[in-house]
Design a protein around this motif. Structure first.
Motif, PDB file in Angstrom:
ATOM      1  N   TYR A 391      37.039 -34.522  31.547  1.00  5.67           N
ATOM      2  CA  TYR A 391      37.190 -35.822  30.888  1.00  5.67           C
ATOM      3  C   TYR A 391      38.439 -36.548  31.401  1.00  5.67           C
ATOM      4  CZ  TYR A 391      33.662 -34.731  27.302  1.00  5.67           C
ATOM      5  OH  TYR A 391      32.505 -34.453  26.634  1.00  5.67           O
ATOM      6  N   ILE A 392      39.551 -35.826  31.462  1.00  5.73           N
ATOM      7  CA  ILE A 392      40.809 -36.442  31.889  1.00  5.73           C
ATOM      8  C   ILE A 392      40.731 -36.858  33.361  1.00  5.73           C
ATOM      9  CG2 ILE A 392      43.274 -35.983  32.255  1.00  5.73           C
ATOM     10  CD1 ILE A 392      43.085 -34.135  29.752  1.00  5.73           C
ATOM     11  N   SER A 393      39.993 -36.092  34.149  1.00  4.72           N
ATOM     12  CA  SER A 393      39.825 -36.425  35.572  1.00  4.72           C
ATOM     13  C   SER A 393      39.196 -37.797  35.768  1.00  4.72           C
ATOM     14  CB  SER A 393      38.956 -35.368  36.266  1.00  4.72           C
ATOM     15  OG  SER A 393      39.562 -34.104  36.226  1.00  4.72           O
ATOM     16  N   LEU A 394      38.328 -38.204  34.828  1.00  2.00           N
ATOM     17  CA  LEU A 394      37.703 -39.514  34.958  1.00  2.00           C
ATOM     18  C   LEU A 394      38.739 -40.630  34.913  1.00  2.00           C
ATOM     19  CD1 LEU A 394      34.467 -39.143  32.783  1.00  2.00           C
ATOM     20  CD2 LEU A 394      34.649 -39.207  35.269  1.00  2.00           C
ATOM     21  N   HIS A 395      39.764 -40.455  34.064  1.00  2.00           N
ATOM     22  CA  HIS A 395      40.838 -41.459  34.005  1.00  2.00           C
ATOM     23  C   HIS A 395      41.608 -41.488  35.330  1.00  2.00           C
ATOM     24  CE1 HIS A 395      40.344 -42.286  29.725  1.00  2.00           C
ATOM     25  NE2 HIS A 395      40.252 -40.991  29.523  1.00  2.00           N
ATOM     26  N   ILE A 396      41.889 -40.304  35.879  1.00  2.00           N
ATOM     27  CA  ILE A 396      42.612 -40.226  37.152  1.00  2.00           C
ATOM     28  C   ILE A 396      41.743 -40.775  38.283  1.00  2.00           C
ATOM     29  CG2 ILE A 396      43.677 -38.658  38.807  1.00  2.00           C
ATOM     30  CD1 ILE A 396      45.254 -39.074  36.204  1.00  2.00           C
ATOM     31  N   ALA A 397      40.436 -40.520  38.225  1.00  2.00           N
ATOM     32  CA  ALA A 397      39.521 -41.065  39.247  1.00  2.00           C
ATOM     33  C   ALA A 397      39.576 -42.585  39.257  1.00  2.00           C
ATOM     34  CB  ALA A 397      38.098 -40.576  38.992  1.00  2.00           C
ATOM     35  N   GLY A 398      39.678 -43.175  38.059  1.00  2.00           N
ATOM     36  CA  GLY A 398      39.794 -44.629  37.978  1.00  2.00           C
ATOM     37  C   GLY A 398      41.057 -45.123  38.649  1.00  2.00           C
ATOM     38  N   ALA A 399      42.159 -44.396  38.451  1.00  2.00           N
ATOM     39  CA  ALA A 399      43.426 -44.775  39.091  1.00  2.00           C
ATOM     40  C   ALA A 399      43.330 -44.639  40.607  1.00  2.00           C
ATOM     41  CB  ALA A 399      44.560 -43.902  38.545  1.00  2.00           C
ATOM     42  N   ILE A 400      42.630 -43.605  41.078  1.00  2.00           N
ATOM     43  CA  ILE A 400      42.448 -43.418  42.518  1.00  2.00           C
ATOM     44  C   ILE A 400      41.644 -44.567  43.107  1.00  2.00           C
ATOM     45  CG2 ILE A 400      41.325 -41.979  44.274  1.00  2.00           C
ATOM     46  CD1 ILE A 400      42.063 -39.549  42.578  1.00  2.00           C
ATOM     47  N   GLU A 401      40.600 -44.983  42.382  1.00  2.00           N
ATOM     48  CA  GLU A 401      39.790 -46.105  42.856  1.00  2.00           C
ATOM     49  C   GLU A 401      40.627 -47.374  42.947  1.00  2.00           C
ATOM     50  OE1 GLU A 401      36.724 -46.151  43.965  1.00  2.00           O
ATOM     51  OE2 GLU A 401      36.458 -44.007  43.657  1.00  2.00           O
TER      52      GLU A 401
END
Length: 646
Positions: A391-401
């Motif tokens: 779940y938390i990775s999804l937030h980080i994935a957004g930042a990476i994008e």
């Protein structure tokens, strides 16, 4: 009605069938208002659906996607059946087992053996093999499939367990269809209630509670509410609810009481206390911030802020990704972590049905979170499960994008001119005339002013004053040949864009192994690591670190490709060693991979080499490129095919 996994796959297939030319990625993203990544995932899912029906979709470099008809007769037959039949496509063992499970849950009365054989189009022996697998699948829920003589097969057990099994085993919570509407399975499972009416009522009551910020959690709540109402309508009610239900905060409690009243009126049902507890429980699990915690409980917000700060600092230390001032990310993460802490206080874990999808689609984000959260959890007395890390990775994935997007922003420039503001405006206008789409002139400064200016946010400098001592990238424009030198700015911009090494420079022929003579995963990693160590790329403890990472979570993205890497960024140089295994190698859990990319990345290079993940995710979809690489032991073929990736 969608014939494939979800409607967009049907629509993409229709486009590919109708077009006689390759369909560009932009055409598909514009048609469905989704990202490139989503379309790539769609193409993978579409190829999975087409593999047994005589067709496949491939990508032509620089042109787009094309549909390849490998067996005209098989594909046409399947396509005609798809158009005329309303029955589900049962082309695989998994689909037939899932449909059997659906029938056991959905049918009001037991079905006979003949009923099942007719609906599944299988033999008696095959049916009983499916039944054996389902009994194993249902055992953890305390559910049993029994055969009553002269009556038929029936699923027996606790109603609460049945609802949990339906949610876990039948409702596929993918990243596309589940979030934007009701899936085909949900529409079938809940066909006895008005789903749009339920959604309308829920939105009216949940918006004041601030529950619409997460599509996933909101849909989880809606899906469980629909499941409960559907089961109640079919006369399948809860007789007990042996799970602790926490008290909602005053505002939430008042709204839920009104919600229950409207639901009873709208659906002509009576909600028992047990059913109301079921509703409140699933609301609490998906929105823990609505729960009234005990007075002596540790306040979650300060702890959440501290954990977010520690996580972002750990990511910065490990990778150089610096999001410590990203207000959007900090706000979203704090809200999520606060809910996670409350869920821990309620002793309620949150299962993540998207976990495998997250690992495959966002491996970089997942790895950035995995070890930091494990260590942070130990410090704070919390356990971040793999589900929660996902779940938390999804937030980080957004930042990476967002970081990736920023790579393509205009380059930020300062113009230094020592001959006054009038001339600097003329030069600025001339530069903008040619390059306003590529650069943004932030300031026009004199040489004296620039010495007092913070240049940390500047990409490069254009100067009419010779500045050999300037340590940052800059280009000198000679005032005596102004127009001629301004034309040189374009070449300088391109040079800046290509300054960092491309991701393909991570590969090297000396670290390319085709058909290595090894039999185990461990032997393969040892052999690859020894070569990296002999070249001074990694230290002697690299292999041990890679193996420890594998014990935490296997690094294969799917049954084709693995991306092993160490616990931390500890390479002296950045390199990706590659092993090609035509016969495959057992990576664990019965998964046999054919392509292994061993990552050895310097901390300083981590952000700049992040595109390698996108390339490998593209590579997963490219079956033709995979075949060519498997059948050729030449490094040149490997590089040529990899450069075809978007």
């Amino acid at each position: 009605m969608s014939k494939l996994m979800y409607q967009r796959l049907d629509d993409i297939l229709d486009i590919l069938i109708k077009q006689s030319y390759p369909v560009a990625m932009t055409e598909l993203t514009n048609a469905f208002s989704v990202s490139d990544r989503t379309i790539r995932t769609d193409i993978t899912n579409l190829n999975d659906a087409l593999k047994n029906v005589g067709a496949s979709v491939s990508l032509l470099r620089g042109e787009g996607y094309v549909l390849n008809i490998l067996n005209e007769k098989t594909f046409t037959s399947w396509r005609n059946d798809s158009i005329t039949s309303s029955m589900p496509t049962l082309t695989s063992l998994q689909e037939r087992q899932t449909f059997l499970l659906y029938l056991l849950f959905k049918e009001a009365a037991p079905l006979s053996l003949e009923d099942f054989l007719e609906r599944l189009f299988v033999s008696k022996n095959t049916f009983y093999s499916y039944l054996k697998s389902l009994r194993t699948l249902l055992a953890p829920y305390g559910l049993k499939i029994i055969n009553r003589p002269n009556i038929g097969f029936e699923l027996v057990g606790n109603e609460l367990a049945k609802r949990q099994a339906i949610s876990d085993l039948l409702i596929v919570k993918d990243l596309q269809e589940y979030l934007v509407g009701f899936t085909e399975t949900e529409l079938s499972l809940f066909d006895n209630i008005n789903l749009e009416l339920l959604k309308k009522i829920q939105l009216a009551y949940f918006e004041p509670l601030g529950l619409l910020d997460s599509d996933y959690y909101h849909k989880n709540i809606l899906s469980h509410f629909a499941l409960a109402l559907s089961r109640i309508t079919d006369g399948k009610r809860l007789t007990d609810f042996p799970v602790e239900v926490f008290t909602l905060k005053k505002e939430a409690n008042v709204l839920m009481e009104r919600f229950f009243t409207e639901i009873e009126d709208a659906f002509q049902v009576i909600l028992s206390n047990e059913e109301k507890e079921y509703f409140i429980y699933h609301l609490s699990i998906n929105a823990p911030r609505l729960v009234e915690m005990e007075q002596n409980s540790n306040p979650s917000n300060p702890a959440a802020k501290e954990i977010v700060s520690e996580l972002l600092q750990a990511i910065k230390n490990a990778s150089n990704f610096d999001w410590r001032t990203d207000k959007l990310l900090i706000q979203d993460l704090t809200s999520h972590i606060e809910g996670f802490i409350n869920a821990n206080l309620m002793d309620a874990s949150r299962r993540n049905p998207l976990l495998e999808t997250i690992k495959k689609s966002f491996p970089l984000a997942y790895d950035l979170c995995l070890m930091p959260l494990k260590n942070i959890g130990l410090e704070h007395g919390l356990t971040f499960s793999e589900d929660e890390v996902g779940y938390i990775s999804l937030h980080i994935a957004g930042a990476i994008e967002r970081s990736a997007y920023n790579k393509y922003r205009k380059q930020r420039v300062i113009l230094i001119c020592g001959t006054g503001r009038a001339m600097s405006r003329i030069i600025e206008a001339k530069i903008n005339k040619h390059y306003q789409e590529k650069i943004e002139i932030l300031h026009r400064l004199s040489f004296i002013e620039v010495q007092q200016h913070d240049l940390s946010e500047v990409d490069f400098v254009i100067t009419t004053v010779p500045l050999e001592q300037l340590k940052m990238p800059h280009i000198y424009i000679n005032m005596r040949q102004l127009d001629k030198d301004i034309n040189k700015v374009g070449a300088f911009i391109e040079k800046m864009a290509l300054k960092t090494a491309t991701v393909f420079d991570l590969f090297h022929e000396t670290c390319f192994f085709h058909s290595p003579n090894v039999q185990t995963k461990e032997a393969l990693l040892k052999m690859m690591t020894q070569v990296l160590e002999s070249q001074g790329i990694v230290s002697h403890d690299f292999y041990e670190s890679v193996c420890r990472r594998e014990t935490i979570s296997q690094t294969n993205i799917n049954q084709t490709l693995a991306i092993p890497h160490p616990m931390s960024l500890k390479a002296q140089q950045s390199r990706v060693a590659v092993a090609i295994l035509p016969s495959g190698i057992d990576w664990g859990n019965g998964e046999n991979v054919h392509f292994v990319f061993l990552f050895a990345i310097k901390k300083e290079d981590y952000e700049e080499t992040g595109d390698i993940y996108s390339i490998l995710l593209d590579f997963i979809h490219q079956k033709e490129s995979q075949k060519k690489i498997l059948h050729s032991n030449k490094y040149a073929t490997f590089i040529e095919e990899m450069k075809k990736m978007n």
